[in-house]
Write an enzyme that holds these catalytic residues in place. Structure first.
Site, short mmCIF file in Angstrom:
data_model
loop_
_atom_site.label_atom_id
_atom_site.label_comp_id
_atom_site.label_asym_id
_atom_site.label_seq_id
_atom_site.Cartn_x
_atom_site.Cartn_y
_atom_site.Cartn_z
N TRP A 130 103.27 100.59 7.73
CA TRP A 130 104.41 99.80 7.28
C TRP A 130 105.51 99.92 8.34
CZ3 TRP A 130 108.80 101.84 3.91
CH2 TRP A 130 109.61 100.79 3.45
N ASP A 212 103.66 109.33 1.81
CA ASP A 212 104.49 108.27 1.24
C ASP A 212 103.65 107.51 0.22
OD1 ASP A 212 106.29 106.27 0.65
OD2 ASP A 212 106.10 105.25 2.58
N LYS A 247 106.47 99.61 -7.68
CA LYS A 247 105.28 98.83 -8.04
C LYS A 247 104.55 99.43 -9.23
CE LYS A 247 104.75 96.95 -3.41
NZ LYS A 247 106.00 97.51 -2.88
#
Length: 397
Positions: A130, A212, A247
């Site tokens: 990311w 993460d 999410k």
């Protein structure tokens, strides 16, 4: 002359920029497969029924909107950590835990903390990762490098190359940033045996692992997706775990997350927490209360918890079914993307050239990232034939 006269405009974030291009496109069949959000069959961002029920409970309480402590809502932290680590895991008492402004804020708190408290100067991220991983650690003053991960020929990770890079590049107190499940952007995850080997190298090098975790529940299930974190707790003397609720509970705008640092014992955890609080105090003072209330309500009211688990299971199952359908439809068109069924979560790479990706965008209004990363949650039964036919068309020329 203004002191800002010599400034130049900075480029827009590529994902946000692509989304703006999508919004401006007048093609009635356009499809957004770029931005990392969960969309339902109608193409809408879904509000979980569990989150709605939790909000009603909170509204009925009508409690004052007071500031949270600097380290956040302790009931929220306990509920999340019991979910991820397991209620009876002895490591819970060894965790220095603070609530953060989602995982993004947690990454910055982590970067600042490891630089100040551990003397870390270098951070290694997966190739690819990311993009904000690199940006955050560079902004915090780190030298950011990469370790091998994805192999375009394999269309999966190359574990031997990954392990070799860690063994040859890592030095004491280097930060190793990894995705514990649903790797973003590739969807390709390590096995249990491979995680244990990675942790052995990190421990031998006296480096610092940072996990993460943004997609708990979207891989194989809640318990299964906690595997890497629980293995790290078992095999490493210290590591950092960053968690995002966005999410997993479909509450993106609430910006709820947390940071955990495993310490040698409960007393050391208190000391480390006090240092984290000082870093947070000088950054944003205190975290957000409403989202934390939502999550802890979802996780502590049994009926709402059951609703949430059913919904998250349905989200995950739908994504995996979309992957299978996508692969099957392309196979019928003579295209083999079967590797996608072996990956998990929102994302995978499409085996396309940059020219083919651009053709999808210009000729069909289908938006993926320039890397070919696709968000499967952007697919539905109304657009999947259009997308797969377009992919076959650009491949066959």
């Amino acid at each position: 002359m203004s002191i800002f006269s010599n400034l130049q405009s900075k480029p827009i974030d590529p994902i946000i920029g692509l989304y703006q291009d999508y919004l401006a496109n007048t093609n009635p069949n356009k499809v957004n497969l770029s931005i990392g959000l969960y969309f339902d069959e109608e193409g809408r961002i879904d509000l979980m029924e569990a989150a709605r029920q939790a909000a009603l409970v909170i509204a009925e309480e009508n409690a004052p909107k007071n500031y949270l402590p600097i380290d956040g809502d302790k009931e929220y932290l306990r509920a999340i950590n019991e979910l991820v680590y397991g209620k009876d895991n002895p490591v819970l008492d060894q965790l220095a835990s603070t609530q953060t402004l989602a995982a993004t804020g947690g990454l910055r708190v982590t970067a600042d903390a490891l630089k100040e408290l551990a003397g870390s100067k270098r951070c290694f991220v997966s190739d690819p990762t990311w993009s904000n991983h690199r940006d955050i650690f560079e902004a915090a003053g780190y030298q950011v490098g990469e370790y091998a991960y994805y192999n375009q020929e394999l269309m999966s990770y190359d574990f031997n190359a990954l392990l070799n890079d860690l063994e040859n590049k890592l030095e004491e107190r280097d930060v190793v940033l990894m995705h514990p499940v649903c790797h973003n952007p590739t969807g390709a995850d390590l096995t249990e045996e491979e995680w244990v080997k990675v942790f052995a190298v990190i421990k031998a090098k006296n480096a610092i692992l940072v996990l993460d975790q943004a997609y708990l529940g979207y891989g194989k299930g809640i318990e299964e997706d906690a595997l890497a974190v629980r293995l790290a707790a078992k095999h490493l003397d210290q590591f950092v775990h960053i968690f995002s609720s966005s999410k997993t509970f479909s509450i993106y705008g609430e910006r709820i997350g947390n940071v955990n640092i495993k310490c040698k014992d409960a007393e050391q955890a208190k000391v480390v927490t006090s240092n984290l609080k000082l870093i947070i105090r000088s950054s944003y003072s205190t975290p957000i209360s409403n989202g934390a209330k939502l999550v802890k309500t979802i996780l502590t009211v049994p009926e709402i918890t059951q609703t949430w688990r059913r919904e998250l299971d349905a989200y995950r199952t739908r994504l995996q079914n979309l992957r299978k359908t996508f692969v099957a439809k392309l196979k019928d068109l003579g295209i083999d993307f079967s590797y996608i069924e072996e990956q998990y979560g929102f994302f995978s790479y499409l085996k396309l050239t940059s020219e083919q990706i651009l053709a999808l965008r210009k000729e069909y209004g289908i938006y993926t990232l320039e890397t070919g990363r696709i968000n499967f949650a952007g697919l539905n039964q109304n657009n999947i034939d259009y997308v797969t036919n377009a992919i076959a068309a650009v491949i066959k020329g």
